[in-house]
Design a protein around this motif. Structure first.
Motif, PDB file in Angstrom:
ATOM      1  N   ALA A 169       5.727  17.597  -5.847  1.00 42.87           N
ATOM      2  CA  ALA A 169       5.675  16.139  -5.992  1.00 42.87           C
ATOM      3  C   ALA A 169       5.775  15.489  -4.610  1.00 42.87           C
ATOM      4  N   PRO A 170       5.043  14.407  -4.370  1.00 41.09           N
ATOM      5  CA  PRO A 170       5.084  13.749  -3.065  1.00 41.09           C
ATOM      6  C   PRO A 170       6.204  12.728  -2.964  1.00 41.09           C
ATOM      7  N   LEU A 171       6.629  12.476  -1.731  1.00 38.25           N
ATOM      8  CA  LEU A 171       7.524  11.360  -1.436  1.00 38.25           C
ATOM      9  C   LEU A 171       6.642  10.229  -0.931  1.00 38.25           C
ATOM     10  N   LEU A 172       6.790   9.053  -1.543  1.00 33.98           N
ATOM     11  CA  LEU A 172       5.951   7.905  -1.194  1.00 33.98           C
ATOM     12  C   LEU A 172       6.787   6.811  -0.547  1.00 33.98           C
ATOM     13  N   HIS A 173       6.114   5.999   0.260  1.00 35.65           N
ATOM     14  CA  HIS A 173       6.759   4.836   0.861  1.00 35.65           C
ATOM     15  C   HIS A 173       6.040   3.599   0.333  1.00 35.65           C
ATOM     16  N   TYR A 174       6.798   2.703  -0.312  1.00 36.17           N
ATOM     17  CA  TYR A 174       6.198   1.526  -0.926  1.00 36.17           C
ATOM     18  C   TYR A 174       7.165   0.359  -0.852  1.00 36.17           C
ATOM     19  N   ARG A 175       6.731  -0.738  -0.255  1.00 36.27           N
ATOM     20  CA  ARG A 175       7.522  -1.952  -0.121  1.00 36.27           C
ATOM     21  C   ARG A 175       8.893  -1.672   0.507  1.00 36.27           C
ATOM     22  N   GLY A 176       8.876  -0.872   1.555  1.00 35.60           N
ATOM     23  CA  GLY A 176      10.090  -0.629   2.342  1.00 35.60           C
ATOM     24  C   GLY A 176      11.035   0.379   1.738  1.00 35.60           C
TER      25      GLY A 176
ATOM     26  N   PRO B 154       3.502  17.413   4.437  1.00 36.05           N
ATOM     27  CA  PRO B 154       3.818  16.393   3.424  1.00 36.05           C
ATOM     28  C   PRO B 154       5.213  16.637   2.863  1.00 36.05           C
ATOM     29  N   LEU B 155       6.007  15.578   2.777  1.00 36.45           N
ATOM     30  CA  LEU B 155       7.379  15.690   2.301  1.00 36.45           C
ATOM     31  C   LEU B 155       7.476  15.365   0.813  1.00 36.45           C
TER      32      LEU B 155
ATOM     33  N   LEU C 267       0.849  -1.179   0.000  1.00 38.10           N
ATOM     34  CA  LEU C 267       0.000   0.000   0.000  1.00 38.10           C
ATOM     35  C   LEU C 267       0.894   1.241   0.000  1.00 38.10           C
ATOM     36  N   ALA C 268       0.991   1.901  -1.138  1.00 42.35           N
ATOM     37  CA  ALA C 268       1.809   3.106  -1.213  1.00 42.35           C
ATOM     38  C   ALA C 268       1.240   4.166  -0.284  1.00 42.35           C
ATOM     39  N   ALA C 269       2.119   4.821   0.485  1.00 44.18           N
ATOM     40  CA  ALA C 269       1.674   5.790   1.477  1.00 44.18           C
ATOM     41  C   ALA C 269       2.486   7.070   1.372  1.00 44.18           C
ATOM     42  N   PRO C 270       1.852   8.223   1.574  1.00 41.75           N
ATOM     43  CA  PRO C 270       2.598   9.484   1.558  1.00 41.75           C
ATOM     44  C   PRO C 270       3.474   9.586   2.794  1.00 41.75           C
ATOM     45  N   VAL C 271       4.652  10.146   2.633  1.00 36.44           N
ATOM     46  CA  VAL C 271       5.565  10.347   3.760  1.00 36.44           C
ATOM     47  C   VAL C 271       5.343  11.758   4.296  1.00 36.44           C
TER      48      VAL C 271
END
Length: 204
Positions: free
Chosen positions: A191-198, A117-118, A63-67
């Motif tokens: 643009a957002p920084l996302l966290h996905y699969r570590g 939001p980063l 689940l991709a998540a905003p940092v």
């Protein structure tokens, strides 16, 4: 003692929580062996083998998540990738954080916090506030900061929201924080920084 503090009376230790959190990120902790001729491993050698990992952890990783960066007067801060905004009257914000973090202690005392939001340029900042990167002189000693009544925020973030703490309760291994959004200051679209699969990712 507040109700939230009472609910945390049986919380487990910070070390165990950190290990569980790190493994939930997909086993991307860096292990350094200081023996002569040693090498840096780019995966966690102590991670649970792929076939034995929790399906829930694997689902969460997909689940991709905003940092985001949460800060509070003190100052204190923490990188959070479980932030959700709910529109309504009033507008609300939810997030899962570490109940043993310095951030939560500051939020609980002040009753308010900021959420920013980063973007892709904040990878090192995100790691620093997640405790994964050295921060000599303190977390806020590096870079520039804009002071707000809710906590300091990076001036080059995508903006920030000022939140008033409403409630908090233990939820899984984390603390579910509920807040009312009292102020919003948005920057130009970034643009957002996302966290996905570590890992950190960017929009393609």
């Amino acid at each position: 003692m507040t109700e939230a503090a009472e609910q945390l009376g049986h919380a487990t230790g910070l070390h165990e929580r950190f290990l569980g959190w790190a493994r939930a990120r997909g086993g991307t902790m860096f292990h350094v062996n200081h023996e002569p001729g040693a090498e840096i491993h780019h995966t966690d050698p102590f991670a649970v083998p792929a076939g034995q990992r929790s399906p829930v952890r694997r689902l969460r990783g997909r689940l991709a998540a905003p940092v985001t960066l949460w800060t509070a007067p003190g100052p204190a801060g923490l990188t959070v990738s479980s932030t959700l905004v709910a529109e309504g009257e009033p507008d609300r914000l939810l997030g899962l954080i570490d109940p043993e973090s310095d951030l939560w202690a500051a939020v609980e005392e002040a009753g308010r916090f900021a959420v920013a939001p980063l973007g892709p340029s904040h990878r090192q900042l995100a790691d620093r506030f997640a405790g994964l990167f050295p921060s000599p002189g303190g977390l806020f000693a590096i870079g520039s900061w804009t002071d707000t009544p809710y906590g300091p925020v990076p001036p080059d973030a995508g903006g920030w929201a000022g939140c008033r703490l409403d409630a908090a309760r233990e939820y899984g291994w984390g603390l579910l924080v509920e807040a009312t959004i009292e102020a919003v200051d948005l920057a130009d679209e970034t643009a957002p920084l996302l966290h996905y699969r570590g890992r950190y990712r960017e929009l393609g």
